[in-house]
Design a protein around this motif. Structure first.
Motif, PDB file in Angstrom:
ATOM      1  N   GLU A 157       2.036   4.584  12.059  1.00  0.00           N
ATOM      2  CA  GLU A 157       1.771   3.146  12.217  1.00  0.00           C
ATOM      3  C   GLU A 157       2.289   2.305  11.039  1.00  0.00           C
ATOM      4  OE1 GLU A 157      -2.123   5.228  11.154  1.00  0.00           O
ATOM      5  OE2 GLU A 157      -0.432   5.569  12.476  1.00  0.00           O
ATOM      6  N   GLN A 158       2.738   2.947   9.962  1.00  0.00           N
ATOM      7  CA  GLN A 158       3.292   2.192   8.829  1.00  0.00           C
ATOM      8  C   GLN A 158       4.813   2.080   8.878  1.00  0.00           C
ATOM      9  OE1 GLN A 158       1.224   4.725   5.831  1.00  0.00           O
ATOM     10  NE2 GLN A 158       0.944   2.796   4.750  1.00  0.00           N
ATOM     11  N   VAL A 159       5.423   2.845   9.766  1.00  0.00           N
ATOM     12  CA  VAL A 159       6.887   2.978   9.760  1.00  0.00           C
ATOM     13  C   VAL A 159       7.613   1.630   9.861  1.00  0.00           C
ATOM     14  CG1 VAL A 159       8.845   3.838  11.108  1.00  0.00           C
ATOM     15  CG2 VAL A 159       6.949   5.364  10.600  1.00  0.00           C
TER      16      VAL A 159
ATOM     17  N   GLY B 203       0.785  -1.238   0.000  1.00  0.00           N
ATOM     18  CA  GLY B 203       0.000   0.000   0.000  1.00  0.00           C
ATOM     19  C   GLY B 203       0.812   1.280   0.000  1.00  0.00           C
ATOM     20  N   ILE B 204       2.096   1.152  -0.292  1.00  0.00           N
ATOM     21  CA  ILE B 204       2.915   2.359  -0.378  1.00  0.00           C
ATOM     22  C   ILE B 204       2.903   2.841  -1.824  1.00  0.00           C
ATOM     23  CG2 ILE B 204       5.257   3.285  -0.128  1.00  0.00           C
ATOM     24  CD1 ILE B 204       3.763   2.645   2.541  1.00  0.00           C
ATOM     25  N   ARG B 205       2.462   4.065  -1.999  1.00  0.00           N
ATOM     26  CA  ARG B 205       2.297   4.619  -3.342  1.00  0.00           C
ATOM     27  C   ARG B 205       3.234   5.786  -3.618  1.00  0.00           C
ATOM     28  NH1 ARG B 205       0.172   0.672  -3.948  1.00  0.00           N
ATOM     29  NH2 ARG B 205      -1.772   0.095  -4.973  1.00  0.00           N
ATOM     30  N   GLY B 206       3.775   6.357  -2.567  1.00  0.00           N
ATOM     31  CA  GLY B 206       4.656   7.512  -2.744  1.00  0.00           C
ATOM     32  C   GLY B 206       6.066   7.190  -2.312  1.00  0.00           C
ATOM     33  N   VAL B 207       6.965   7.223  -3.265  1.00  0.00           N
ATOM     34  CA  VAL B 207       8.383   6.957  -2.989  1.00  0.00           C
ATOM     35  C   VAL B 207       9.223   7.910  -3.818  1.00  0.00           C
ATOM     36  CG1 VAL B 207      10.243   5.228  -3.117  1.00  0.00           C
ATOM     37  CG2 VAL B 207       7.925   4.470  -2.609  1.00  0.00           C
TER      38      VAL B 207
ATOM     39  N   GLU C 145      13.278   7.719  -0.212  1.00  0.00           N
ATOM     40  CA  GLU C 145      12.588   8.507   0.798  1.00  0.00           C
ATOM     41  C   GLU C 145      11.102   8.171   0.741  1.00  0.00           C
ATOM     42  OE1 GLU C 145      14.450  12.785   1.049  1.00  0.00           O
ATOM     43  OE2 GLU C 145      14.703  11.956  -0.950  1.00  0.00           O
ATOM     44  N   ILE C 146      10.581   7.744   1.868  1.00  0.00           N
ATOM     45  CA  ILE C 146       9.184   7.334   1.919  1.00  0.00           C
ATOM     46  C   ILE C 146       8.545   7.974   3.144  1.00  0.00           C
ATOM     47  CG2 ILE C 146       7.617   5.350   2.007  1.00  0.00           C
ATOM     48  CD1 ILE C 146      10.543   3.886   1.237  1.00  0.00           C
ATOM     49  N   VAL C 147       7.583   8.847   2.902  1.00  0.00           N
ATOM     50  CA  VAL C 147       6.871   9.475   4.021  1.00  0.00           C
ATOM     51  C   VAL C 147       5.615   8.657   4.290  1.00  0.00           C
ATOM     52  CG1 VAL C 147       5.679  11.546   4.835  1.00  0.00           C
ATOM     53  CG2 VAL C 147       7.822  11.754   3.550  1.00  0.00           C
ATOM     54  N   VAL C 148       5.479   8.210   5.531  1.00  0.00           N
ATOM     55  CA  VAL C 148       4.321   7.391   5.903  1.00  0.00           C
ATOM     56  C   VAL C 148       3.781   7.829   7.260  1.00  0.00           C
ATOM     57  CG1 VAL C 148       4.869   5.270   4.635  1.00  0.00           C
ATOM     58  CG2 VAL C 148       5.881   5.637   6.875  1.00  0.00           C
ATOM     59  N   SER C 149       2.555   7.389   7.544  1.00  0.00           N
ATOM     60  CA  SER C 149       2.007   7.655   8.868  1.00  0.00           C
ATOM     61  C   SER C 149       2.736   6.759   9.872  1.00  0.00           C
ATOM     62  CB  SER C 149       0.498   7.423   8.882  1.00  0.00           C
ATOM     63  OG  SER C 149       0.229   6.096   8.541  1.00  0.00           O
TER      64      SER C 149
ATOM     65  N   ALA D 138      -3.699  14.589   2.977  1.00  0.00           N
ATOM     66  CA  ALA D 138      -2.657  14.771   1.962  1.00  0.00           C
ATOM     67  C   ALA D 138      -1.733  13.559   1.880  1.00  0.00           C
ATOM     68  CB  ALA D 138      -1.854  16.025   2.275  1.00  0.00           C
ATOM     69  N   GLU D 139      -1.525  12.913   3.026  1.00  0.00           N
ATOM     70  CA  GLU D 139      -0.613  11.757   3.052  1.00  0.00           C
ATOM     71  C   GLU D 139      -1.248  10.528   2.417  1.00  0.00           C
ATOM     72  OE1 GLU D 139       1.121   8.115   4.975  1.00  0.00           O
ATOM     73  OE2 GLU D 139      -0.882   8.907   5.188  1.00  0.00           O
ATOM     74  N   ARG D 140      -2.541  10.427   2.565  1.00  0.00           N
ATOM     75  CA  ARG D 140      -3.256   9.271   2.027  1.00  0.00           C
ATOM     76  C   ARG D 140      -3.219   9.271   0.506  1.00  0.00           C
ATOM     77  NH1 ARG D 140      -8.817   8.342   5.134  1.00  0.00           N
ATOM     78  NH2 ARG D 140      -7.595   7.767   6.959  1.00  0.00           N
ATOM     79  N   MET D 141      -3.017   8.109  -0.083  1.00  0.00           N
ATOM     80  CA  MET D 141      -2.944   8.043  -1.549  1.00  0.00           C
ATOM     81  C   MET D 141      -3.863   6.947  -2.067  1.00  0.00           C
ATOM     82  SD  MET D 141       1.116   8.644  -1.910  1.00  0.00           S
ATOM     83  CE  MET D 141       1.207   9.038  -3.632  1.00  0.00           C
ATOM     84  N   ALA D 142      -4.353   7.159  -3.290  1.00  0.00           N
ATOM     85  CA  ALA D 142      -5.230   6.151  -3.908  1.00  0.00           C
ATOM     86  C   ALA D 142      -4.470   4.836  -4.029  1.00  0.00           C
ATOM     87  CB  ALA D 142      -5.679   6.632  -5.275  1.00  0.00           C
ATOM     88  N   GLY D 143      -5.094   3.743  -3.613  1.00  0.00           N
ATOM     89  CA  GLY D 143      -4.431   2.442  -3.658  1.00  0.00           C
ATOM     90  C   GLY D 143      -3.557   2.210  -2.444  1.00  0.00           C
ATOM     91  N   GLY D 144      -3.543   3.158  -1.541  1.00  0.00           N
ATOM     92  CA  GLY D 144      -2.707   3.068  -0.340  1.00  0.00           C
ATOM     93  C   GLY D 144      -3.345   2.229   0.749  1.00  0.00           C
ATOM     94  N   ARG D 145      -2.837   2.439   1.968  1.00  0.00           N
ATOM     95  CA  ARG D 145      -3.207   1.593   3.098  1.00  0.00           C
ATOM     96  C   ARG D 145      -4.715   1.564   3.349  1.00  0.00           C
ATOM     97  NH1 ARG D 145      -2.718   3.085   8.424  1.00  0.00           N
ATOM     98  NH2 ARG D 145      -2.608   1.366   9.931  1.00  0.00           N
ATOM     99  N   ALA D 146      -5.334   2.733   3.329  1.00  0.00           N
ATOM    100  CA  ALA D 146      -6.776   2.796   3.620  1.00  0.00           C
ATOM    101  C   ALA D 146      -7.568   1.986   2.588  1.00  0.00           C
ATOM    102  CB  ALA D 146      -7.232   4.244   3.634  1.00  0.00           C
TER     103      ALA D 146
HETATM  104  N1  GLN Z   1       0.154   6.145   3.929  1.00  0.00           N
HETATM  105  C1  GLN Z   1      -0.310   6.367   2.583  1.00  0.00           C
HETATM  106  C2  GLN Z   1      -1.537   5.506   2.315  1.00  0.00           C
HETATM  107  O1  GLN Z   1      -1.611   4.446   2.858  1.00  0.00           O
HETATM  108  C3  GLN Z   1       0.722   6.044   1.596  1.00  0.00           C
HETATM  109  C4  GLN Z   1       1.997   6.740   1.911  1.00  0.00           C
HETATM  110  C5  GLN Z   1       3.001   6.375   0.929  1.00  0.00           C
HETATM  111  O2  GLN Z   1       2.673   5.764  -0.073  1.00  0.00           O
HETATM  112  N2  GLN Z   1       4.226   6.741   1.169  1.00  0.00           N
HETATM  113  O3  GLN Z   1      -2.385   5.911   1.560  1.00  0.00           O
END
Ligand code: GLN
Ligand code: ATP
Length: 178
Positions: A110-112, A65-69, A104-108, A153-161
């Motif tokens: 609980e995903q770290v 579920g990580i979409r931003g890297v 570089e991966i920014v995550v919430s 803003a952190e949430r991305m389509a196809g991501g964790r949620a």
């Molecule tokens: N946490 C975001 C999500 O689940 C994804 C963050 C990321 O892809 N780096 O939607």
């Protein structure tokens, strides 16, 4: 290679909602090889490519579920046992910096740990110079297009949620078969 995880309890300080997992990894390593010919034998350092590629890391992250890297080619100087660094004295000189890749991966928050463990799982060779991961607190995330901040803003389509929702949907479908 045995599976290893980041050890001990993480010290998330200062406390933040988001963290940047910054990994500096080597794509190459130097291995000591032993060569022999009729008249002599020798030890030499051979530069080898590590048995993983950036797309392997990104697709493993994508699956969770990580979409931003963000990836950059950087050059680094550390205590790696690479040939040039072994010879390094106290002075830093241009030619002693080795080619590395920075993820570089920014995550919430609980995903770290999951992201760290995945990077270790995919990239660890057990050889000197595997690299290091830095955890940097991020005070906010802002999506330029919409002006959204924080979790939106952190949430991305196809991501964790989305993955969580999909799991619930799948479970629901299985349940309805009964
Ligand atoms: N946490 C975001 C999500 O689940 C994804 C963050 C990321 O892809 N780096 O939607
Ligand atoms: P949108 O407006 O739909 O959000 P965008 O093109 O403006 O799309 P993204 O493509 O989501 O924004 O992100 C832009 C760049 O920022 C990405 O290519 C990536 O390098 C970086 N990026 C985005 N999210 C993250 C993240 N969570 N961690 C690390 N880098 C990220």
């Amino acid at each position: 290679l045995p599976i290893i995880k980041a050890q001990g309890s993480p010290d998330y300080f200062p406390d933040a909602n988001f963290y940047k997992v910054e990994a500096i990894l080597s794509l190459k390593f130097h291995s000591l090889t032993f060569g022999m010919s009729n008249s002599f034998c020798c030890f030499c350092f051979q530069q080898q490519t590590r048995p993983w590629r950036i797309p392997q890391v990104s697709s493993a992250l994508l699956k969770m579920g990580i979409r931003g890297v963000t990836v950059s080619d950087v050059r680094g100087f550390g205590a790696q046992g690479g040939l040039t660094e072994r010879q390094a004295g106290s002075e830093f000189s241009e030619d002693k910096f080795l080619a590395k890749v920075k993820l570089e991966i920014v995550v919430s928050k609980e995903q770290v740990e999951a992201v760290i463990d995945k990077i270790i799982e995919v990239t660890r060779t057990g050889e000197i110079g595997d690299g290091k991961i830095f955890l940097v607190p991020v005070s906010d995330v802002i999506r330029v297009r919409t002006g959204e901040r924080g979790e939106k803003a952190e949430r991305m389509a196809g991501g964790r949620a989305d993955i969580k929702t999909k799991c619930f949907e799948d479970e629901g479908e299985e349940g309805s078969d009964d």
